[in-house]
Design an enzyme around this catalytic site. Structure first.
Site, PDB file in Angstrom:
ATOM      1  CG  ASN A 124     -28.359 -35.061  -6.819  1.00  0.00           C
ATOM      2  OD1 ASN A 124     -28.115 -34.178  -6.005  1.00  0.00           O
ATOM      3  ND2 ASN A 124     -29.521 -35.137  -7.442  1.00  0.00           N
ATOM      4  CG  ASP A 140     -31.660 -30.433  -2.207  1.00  0.00           C
ATOM      5  OD1 ASP A 140     -32.044 -30.923  -3.281  1.00  0.00           O
ATOM      6  OD2 ASP A 140     -31.966 -30.900  -1.092  1.00  0.00           O
ATOM      7  CD  GLU A 158     -32.318 -32.791 -13.718  1.00  0.00           C
ATOM      8  OE1 GLU A 158     -31.901 -33.629 -14.534  1.00  0.00           O
ATOM      9  OE2 GLU A 158     -33.032 -33.099 -12.743  1.00  0.00           O
ATOM     10  CG  ASP A 206     -32.162 -30.367 -17.821  1.00  0.00           C
ATOM     11  OD1 ASP A 206     -33.204 -30.786 -17.294  1.00  0.00           O
ATOM     12  OD2 ASP A 206     -31.080 -31.004 -17.812  1.00  0.00           O
TER      13      ASP A 206
END
Length: 381
Positions: free
Chosen positions: A236, A245, A272, A228
């Site tokens: 983000n 991304d 993620e 993770d």
């Protein structure tokens, strides 16, 4: 592209057949016969070109185009310079046969074949053989045709119409089956693949990993990793979703490179979070592999993320000696991941019994770590 070529083949067949029938009512049918022959040779050209694109991945234009042009030149010669109905038809048949043989050879060389491929190979090969035999047989029984008036009811034309109908009908069915099967396979693959990273999605991972986990035995365990990305929401929010991304693709590329040729099954569970199943791997090797991934990811860079900002990943590791479901292994690895997050992030935590070490702190160096780091750097642009 191969579908477009097959469409052109049947467009040529429709036009060529129409012109062939039209010459019956024309006073001077020779020009129409010539164009009809060219269109019927075009059927072979586009049918074979499409097959080559489908099975070889590229066209053989450097071979197919010269064969087609040579057939056209011979047709012009036997129509306008040295008129010969037999010569015109024989050269057209020979040119088309040569192209169908190229198509059959390409299909035969394909690495993976199913029943449709084998039937298409047989159809191409039989078509080539018939095109070669037809001029010989008609010449033996009828001799060379001298006038257009002799053509309509001749064995030459009757045999061609019967053969063309059967061949085109069979080929059309096989083309449609091949296209439909390919589309269904593509849709099935897309349903199992994560569109952003190109690796398995959650559903695809479970489908591939479950039978592998069922074969696990105590003497040959498997290790499952849950990864993770740490504080991904902050990435983000700070740098934008496009950069986010890029970070996700970076971890996917690292997993892909590090697990190449190892039999490791990797997937994206969502967001993620990623997963990797290492068959025939014990906890020590699995932990080293996970730590290599962790250190390599922390050392890497990502487009859109400044070098002053380090993006890290936390990993939970669980070993399965067999006899448990994949949900159970994932649950234990997820619990280890949660502890890694709670104890500071950017670390690998092991789901194991009390006698085994629980946490691998950041900074541990192993050979696997160096290999994963090298693989990550090679995967970066």
């Amino acid at each position: 592209m191969h579908v477009f070529n097959w469409t052109l083949a049947y467009a040529c067949a429709t036009l060529g057949t129409s012109l062939d029938f039209a010459r019956i009512v024309l006073a001077n049918p020779t020009p129409f016969s010539f164009v009809a022959n060219l269109l019927l040779v075009g059927v072979a050209f586009f049918a074979v070109r499409g097959a080559v694109l489908r099975y070889a991945g590229h066209s053989f234009d450097r071979i197919l185009i010269p064969v087609f042009l040579a057939t056209v030149v011979c047709g012009i010669w036997f129509v306008f310079i040295d008129p010969s109905i037999f010569g015109r038809g024989a050269t057209s048949s020979a040119g088309a046969a040569a192209m169908f043989l190229i198509g059959a050879w390409t299909i035969a060389k394909a690495a993976r074949q199913d029943a449709i491929d084998r039937l298409l190979f047989a159809t191409f090969a039989l078509t080539a053989a018939t095109l070669i035999a037809r001029p010989i047989v008609t010449y033996v029984y009828e001799g060379p045709l001298q006038a257009e008036a002799e053509v309509a009811g001749s064995l030459w034309v009757v045999s061609f119409k019967v053969f063309a109908m059967l061949s085109w009908f069979a080929t059309a069915i096989l083309f449609l089956l091949r296209i439909t099967t390919d589309v269904m396979k593509d849709l099935a693959a897309q349903s199992l693949t994560d569109p952003l990273t190109g690796i398995l999605n959650r559903r695809g991972f479970f489908i591939v990993a479950e039978p592998v986990l069922r074969d696990v035995r105590p003497g040959l365990p498997a290790v499952l990793l849950i990864l993770d990305i740490d504080q991904f929401k902050r990435v983000n929010d700070t740098f934008g979703h496009l950069t986010g991304d890029n970070v996700i693709q970076g971890l996917a590329n690292l997993l892909r490179q590090a697990s190449k040729d190892s039999g490791c099954i990797i997937g994206r569970l969502g967001g993620e979070e990623f997963v990797a199943l290492l068959p025939a791997t014990n906890l020590i090797a699995g932990r080293a592999f996970a730590e290599g991934l962790r250190a390599a990811f922390a050392a890497g860079s990502h487009e859109g993320v400044p070098f002053s900002h380090t993006v890290t990943v936390s990993i939970g590791v669980a070993e399965s000696p067999g006899g448990e479901s994949i949900d159970s292994v994932i649950e234990r690895a997820d619990g280890a991941l949660y502890r890694a997050k709670r104890e500071g992030r950017n670390r690998t935590h092991i789901a194991s019994d009390e006698a085994s070490p629980g946490v691998v702190p950041q900074g541990t160096a192993t050979g696997t770590c160096r290999q994963a780091s090298m693989a990550f750097r090679q995967s970066m642009p």
